[in-house]
Enzyme design. Structure first.
Site, PDB file in Angstrom:
ATOM      1  N   HIS A  77       0.733  -1.152  -0.165  1.00  0.00           N
ATOM      2  CA  HIS A  77      -0.137   0.089   0.033  1.00  0.00           C
ATOM      3  C   HIS A  77       0.705   1.153   0.041  1.00  0.00           C
ATOM      4  O   HIS A  77       2.083   1.219   0.210  1.00  0.00           O
ATOM      5  CB  HIS A  77      -0.814  -0.001   1.274  1.00  0.00           C
ATOM      6  CG  HIS A  77      -1.506  -1.256   1.622  1.00  0.00           C
ATOM      7  ND1 HIS A  77      -2.658  -1.773   0.731  1.00  0.00           N
ATOM      8  CD2 HIS A  77      -1.334  -2.181   2.451  1.00  0.00           C
ATOM      9  CE1 HIS A  77      -2.722  -3.119   1.453  1.00  0.00           C
ATOM     10  NE2 HIS A  77      -2.042  -3.306   2.410  1.00  0.00           N
ATOM     11  N   TYR A  99      -3.864   3.510   1.238  1.00  0.00           N
ATOM     12  CA  TYR A  99      -4.619   3.081   0.073  1.00  0.00           C
ATOM     13  C   TYR A  99      -3.837   2.231  -0.856  1.00  0.00           C
ATOM     14  O   TYR A  99      -2.653   2.134  -0.920  1.00  0.00           O
ATOM     15  CB  TYR A  99      -5.155   4.523  -0.664  1.00  0.00           C
ATOM     16  CG  TYR A  99      -5.968   5.236   0.325  1.00  0.00           C
ATOM     17  CD1 TYR A  99      -7.376   4.977   0.360  1.00  0.00           C
ATOM     18  CD2 TYR A  99      -5.649   6.437   1.162  1.00  0.00           C
ATOM     19  CE1 TYR A  99      -8.136   5.977   1.118  1.00  0.00           C
ATOM     20  CE2 TYR A  99      -6.243   7.208   1.697  1.00  0.00           C
ATOM     21  CZ  TYR A  99      -7.620   7.124   2.003  1.00  0.00           C
ATOM     22  OH  TYR A  99      -8.544   7.707   2.654  1.00  0.00           O
ATOM     23  N   THR A 100      -4.691   1.637  -1.605  1.00  0.00           N
ATOM     24  CA  THR A 100      -3.883   0.760  -2.871  1.00  0.00           C
ATOM     25  C   THR A 100      -4.265   1.016  -3.975  1.00  0.00           C
ATOM     26  O   THR A 100      -5.536   1.030  -4.444  1.00  0.00           O
ATOM     27  CB  THR A 100      -4.475  -0.754  -2.418  1.00  0.00           C
ATOM     28  OG1 THR A 100      -4.466  -1.120  -0.935  1.00  0.00           O
ATOM     29  CG2 THR A 100      -3.533  -1.536  -3.230  1.00  0.00           C
ATOM     30  N   CYS A 275     -10.673  -8.550   2.542  1.00  0.00           N
ATOM     31  CA  CYS A 275     -10.326  -7.392   2.729  1.00  0.00           C
ATOM     32  C   CYS A 275     -11.807  -6.715   2.760  1.00  0.00           C
ATOM     33  O   CYS A 275     -12.441  -6.866   1.798  1.00  0.00           O
ATOM     34  CB  CYS A 275      -9.327  -6.674   1.896  1.00  0.00           C
ATOM     35  SG  CYS A 275      -8.797  -4.962   2.193  1.00  0.00           S
TER      36      CYS A 275
END
Length: 301
Positions: A77, A99-100, A275
């Site tokens: 990330h 965040y990704t 997730c």
């Protein structure tokens, strides 16, 4: 004077040593980029914003060097950092969130990240909304924000090989049957790996995705997901808590039957990633354990 037999023997030994040395090293799937570590922040400029649902947008940021990629390893990330006025610190408080990105690993000069905007008074547990997401939504084209990375417990080294950090240290996991169970914006780290494996001919992973949302309109990045399904690179099963009449897939909350029918079964070469929101992750792990998946087969992004 050394005989040629001895020279050949030494050369074979050196070759075997070098083979083992490089084989044991994680393969660098991503070329070096602008990221210099989780403690080194770099300013990036907002260049475009694309709405993809009622409350989710893809933010595209320009990198300071347009000839370099982000340099983010798979399953890792990035961190966003900003000084934002809050109720406790009206003068501004340093806020950091992870965040990704979903842009391709080798894209140069920019990266894209989908972000769900949590506005005020839309969630009973968070009446003030998301501090960082609302700040990002307030940015104008050309504004800058600091990022750093990589950060994360998991690295994909290619060829079904994962390095995973846990309480007992780092473990290596070899898997071919990969399952993803995502809720809402939890799709982003899953899609990062799906996109890489689906577009690289050297990968030979069997990938399945369960994607849970409230409504059909909440299914983020569906065109990209469906593209991989059409290419037979991915199997997907959607679950909706508010399904329309005649909805052909899952309804309600994720269940044992959803997992049993749509995820690879427990086995030495199976790895299930999950997730989503905290309650979703807790329920998902409970269901997986009940179905016989062991700790080495379950991993939370």
């Amino acid at each position: 004077m050394l005989s040629w037999h001895f020279i050949v023997f030494i050369a074979i030994l050196v070759g075997m040593w070098l083979f083992r040395l490089f084989k044991s090293r994680p393969r660098a799937l991503v070329p070096p980029g602008i990221l210099k570590g989780p403690d080194t922040f770099i300013p990036v400029k907002l260049s475009e914003v694309f709405p993809i649902s009622d409350n989710t947008k893809v933010f595209r940021f320009e990198l300071p060097d347009d000839s370099l990629p982000l340099g983010l390893p798979l399953c890792q990330h990035i961190l966003f950092r900003a000084k934002i006025p809050t109720k406790n610190s009206p003068e501004g408080e340093e806020i950091i969130r992870k965040y990704t990105p979903t842009s391709r690993l080798n894209d140069v000069g920019f990266f894209e990240v989908p972000i769900k905007i949590y506005s005020k008074s839309t969630h009973p547990e968070f009446p003030d909304g998301g501090i960082m997401t609302q700040y990002l939504d307030s940015l104008r084209i050309g504004d800058k924000i600091d990022i750093s990375g990589p950060r994360g417990r998991i690295i994909y080294n290619g060829g079904g090989e994962f390095s995973i950090e846990n309480l007992n240290g780092k473990t290596e996991k070899k898997a071919r049957n990969i399952g993803f169970i995502a809720g809402g914006t939890g799709i982003t780290p899953c899609l990062q790996l799906i996109q890489y494996a689906a577009t690289n001919s050297n990968e030979n992973l069997y990938m399945s995705l369960i994607f849970a949302n409230q409504t059909e309109n909440d299914i983020l990045l569906r065109p990209l997901i469906e593209e991989f399904v059409a290419e037979q690179k991915l199997f997907v099963y959607y679950i909706l808590t508010k399904a329309p009449e005649g909805w052909p897939m899952g309804t309600g909350y994720i269940s044992e039957s959803h997992i049993k029918e749509n995820m690879p079964p427990p086995g030495p070469e199976t790895l299930i990633f999950h997730c989503g929101p905290k309650p979703f992750n807790i329920l998902t792990r409970q269901l997986l354990e009940k179905l016989g998946y062991t700790d080495d087969m379950i991993c939370k992004f």
